[in-house]
Design a protein around this motif. Sequence first.
Motif, PDB file in Angstrom:
ATOM      1  N   ARG A 271      34.755  37.792  56.326  1.00 42.48           N
ATOM      2  CA  ARG A 271      35.575  36.825  55.582  1.00 42.48           C
ATOM      3  C   ARG A 271      35.229  36.860  54.092  1.00 42.48           C
ATOM      4  N   ALA A 272      33.940  37.026  53.765  1.00 35.49           N
ATOM      5  CA  ALA A 272      33.546  37.104  52.361  1.00 35.49           C
ATOM      6  C   ALA A 272      34.207  38.296  51.677  1.00 35.49           C
ATOM      7  N   ARG A 273      34.276  39.438  52.372  1.00 37.17           N
ATOM      8  CA  ARG A 273      34.913  40.625  51.783  1.00 37.17           C
ATOM      9  C   ARG A 273      36.407  40.399  51.590  1.00 37.17           C
ATOM     10  N   GLN A 274      37.052  39.684  52.505  1.00 35.69           N
ATOM     11  CA  GLN A 274      38.477  39.370  52.339  1.00 35.69           C
ATOM     12  C   GLN A 274      38.715  38.602  51.044  1.00 35.69           C
ATOM     13  N   LEU A 275      37.882  37.593  50.794  1.00 36.13           N
ATOM     14  CA  LEU A 275      38.038  36.796  49.581  1.00 36.13           C
ATOM     15  C   LEU A 275      37.726  37.619  48.335  1.00 36.13           C
ATOM     16  N   GLU A 276      36.720  38.493  48.424  1.00 30.04           N
ATOM     17  CA  GLU A 276      36.398  39.367  47.294  1.00 30.04           C
ATOM     18  C   GLU A 276      37.576  40.297  46.980  1.00 30.04           C
ATOM     19  N   ARG A 277      38.192  40.855  48.036  1.00 29.75           N
ATOM     20  CA  ARG A 277      39.346  41.739  47.816  1.00 29.75           C
ATOM     21  C   ARG A 277      40.534  40.964  47.262  1.00 29.75           C
ATOM     22  N   GLN A 278      40.656  39.712  47.620  1.00 26.48           N
ATOM     23  CA  GLN A 278      41.716  38.875  47.059  1.00 26.48           C
ATOM     24  C   GLN A 278      41.458  38.597  45.587  1.00 26.48           C
ATOM     25  N   PHE A 279      40.200  38.447  45.240  1.00 30.13           N
ATOM     26  CA  PHE A 279      39.807  38.134  43.865  1.00 30.13           C
ATOM     27  C   PHE A 279      40.032  39.316  42.927  1.00 30.13           C
ATOM     28  N   ALA A 280      39.667  40.520  43.356  1.00 30.94           N
ATOM     29  CA  ALA A 280      39.593  41.679  42.467  1.00 30.94           C
ATOM     30  C   ALA A 280      40.889  41.998  41.734  1.00 30.94           C
ATOM     31  N   PRO A 281      42.049  42.103  42.408  1.00 30.76           N
ATOM     32  CA  PRO A 281      43.260  42.454  41.653  1.00 30.76           C
ATOM     33  C   PRO A 281      43.711  41.359  40.688  1.00 30.76           C
ATOM     34  N   VAL A 282      43.470  40.107  41.057  1.00 31.83           N
ATOM     35  CA  VAL A 282      43.825  39.010  40.152  1.00 31.83           C
ATOM     36  C   VAL A 282      42.949  39.079  38.905  1.00 31.83           C
ATOM     37  N   TRP A 283      41.677  39.367  39.098  1.00 28.41           N
ATOM     38  CA  TRP A 283      40.767  39.510  37.965  1.00 28.41           C
ATOM     39  C   TRP A 283      41.249  40.615  37.021  1.00 28.41           C
ATOM     40  N   GLU A 284      41.661  41.746  37.564  1.00 28.77           N
ATOM     41  CA  GLU A 284      42.062  42.878  36.736  1.00 28.77           C
ATOM     42  C   GLU A 284      43.301  42.577  35.896  1.00 28.77           C
ATOM     43  N   ARG A 285      44.221  41.792  36.420  1.00 29.07           N
ATOM     44  CA  ARG A 285      45.434  41.521  35.658  1.00 29.07           C
ATOM     45  C   ARG A 285      45.388  40.203  34.872  1.00 29.07           C
ATOM     46  N   SER A 286      44.243  39.554  34.882  1.00 32.39           N
ATOM     47  CA  SER A 286      44.100  38.304  34.137  1.00 32.39           C
ATOM     48  C   SER A 286      43.595  38.577  32.733  1.00 32.39           C
ATOM     49  N   ARG A 287      43.791  37.614  31.861  1.00 35.47           N
ATOM     50  CA  ARG A 287      43.427  37.802  30.453  1.00 35.47           C
ATOM     51  C   ARG A 287      41.987  37.389  30.191  1.00 35.47           C
ATOM     52  N   LEU A 288      41.341  38.052  29.263  1.00 31.85           N
ATOM     53  CA  LEU A 288      40.013  37.662  28.826  1.00 31.85           C
ATOM     54  C   LEU A 288      40.083  36.317  28.118  1.00 31.85           C
ATOM     55  N   CYS A 289      39.090  35.505  28.296  1.00 31.60           N
ATOM     56  CA  CYS A 289      39.045  34.200  27.631  1.00 31.60           C
ATOM     57  C   CYS A 289      38.483  34.387  26.216  1.00 31.60           C
ATOM     58  N   THR A 290      39.319  34.915  25.341  1.00 27.85           N
ATOM     59  CA  THR A 290      38.858  35.202  23.977  1.00 27.85           C
ATOM     60  C   THR A 290      38.512  33.928  23.213  1.00 27.85           C
ATOM     61  N   GLU A 291      39.075  32.795  23.634  1.00 24.74           N
ATOM     62  CA  GLU A 291      38.757  31.537  22.947  1.00 24.74           C
ATOM     63  C   GLU A 291      37.305  31.120  23.172  1.00 24.74           C
ATOM     64  N   PHE A 292      36.632  31.752  24.124  1.00 22.11           N
ATOM     65  CA  PHE A 292      35.220  31.448  24.339  1.00 22.11           C
ATOM     66  C   PHE A 292      34.312  32.250  23.413  1.00 22.11           C
ATOM     67  N   ARG A 293      34.880  33.154  22.646  1.00 24.69           N
ATOM     68  CA  ARG A 293      34.023  34.027  21.826  1.00 24.69           C
ATOM     69  C   ARG A 293      33.240  33.225  20.798  1.00 24.69           C
ATOM     70  N   ALA A 294      33.813  32.115  20.339  1.00 20.19           N
ATOM     71  CA  ALA A 294      33.107  31.273  19.380  1.00 20.19           C
ATOM     72  C   ALA A 294      31.836  30.692  19.999  1.00 20.19           C
ATOM     73  N   LEU A 295      31.817  30.631  21.349  1.00 22.79           N
ATOM     74  CA  LEU A 295      30.630  30.152  22.046  1.00 22.79           C
ATOM     75  C   LEU A 295      29.656  31.281  22.338  1.00 22.79           C
ATOM     76  N   GLY A 296      30.030  32.492  21.947  1.00 25.25           N
ATOM     77  CA  GLY A 296      29.171  33.627  22.229  1.00 25.25           C
ATOM     78  C   GLY A 296      29.351  34.179  23.624  1.00 25.25           C
ATOM     79  N   ILE A 297      30.462  33.879  24.274  1.00 27.16           N
ATOM     80  CA  ILE A 297      30.707  34.333  25.641  1.00 27.16           C
ATOM     81  C   ILE A 297      31.667  35.530  25.629  1.00 27.16           C
TER      82      ILE A 297
END
Length: 297
Positions: A271-297
């Motif tokens: 079940r953990a691998r199922q959720l990881e596989r669900q996470f991975a493609p969404v992560w790849e097509r999501s945007r970087l949180c550039t607004e956090f750069r001021a925080l050094g992230i």
Amino acid sequence: MHIVEIGESTQQATAHALREAVFVQEQQVPAELERDALDPLCRHVLALDADGAAIGTGRLAPDGKIGRLAVRADRRGEGVGEAMLRRLLAIADDQGLRATYLHAQLRATALYARNGFVAHGPRFVEAGIEHRAMRRQPGAAFAIDDLQAAVDATVTLVHGARRALWLRSRDLDPGLYDHPEVLQALRRFATAGRDGRVQVLLQDAAAAQRGHAPLLALAQRLPTVFAFREADDAVDRAFAGAFLVSDGGGYLHRPLGHRFDGEAAVALPGRARQLERQFAPVWERSRLCTEFRALGI
């Protein structure tokens, strides 16, 4: 150091002497509470140093309760307790026990969490010392009913991670990922020197930033460990749930991200691998949180 199962009366006497030194003399546990009628029915282990001297002991009761885990004062911090715990868990597996449980002194809960135990219920005093009940049931999911249960499961999942955590949340779930015990576990994971990585996928990055989420401050100090992205696709943004997945094979899944109830498991890798596989493609097509750069992230 090596761990042996006690099989002789002389070894049993050695274990009792060590328990008395730790529990009765050091921790002031009443002597009449330290010994009980379960002792003859339990499986006991001894930790021995290179010279054969006893440096730790523990026991497993027939019902799966682990207890009387004691380490000699001058040998603490060397992994003796964890080695004995793992031997006792192996004995439990050999006996076919599907679940084990224990009463953990508060200062020792991280040790048990690393080995798959999840705290439950309120704190309580036993023999004058604060404890929490903890249980371990690998290969099975269990219900999460409220915020405290979600916190307890999250702490165990983070402690049980080897090198990776995947977190999907709307806004870092105030109450959960800002809980002191969760932050402490994440800090320990991030500073363990294992090249750990925490990928955090948000639905609403602005809300987390406006709320001054403490996890952002932790990530500012540890920017090589934490990475943040925000779901950008309309379908991804419509996702209602939230989850945390550990590469140790555990997960916490909440069908509705604005609530804390759901299910979790500490060792259900399929079940953990199922959720990881669900996470991975969404992560790849999501945007970087550039607004956090001021925080050094």
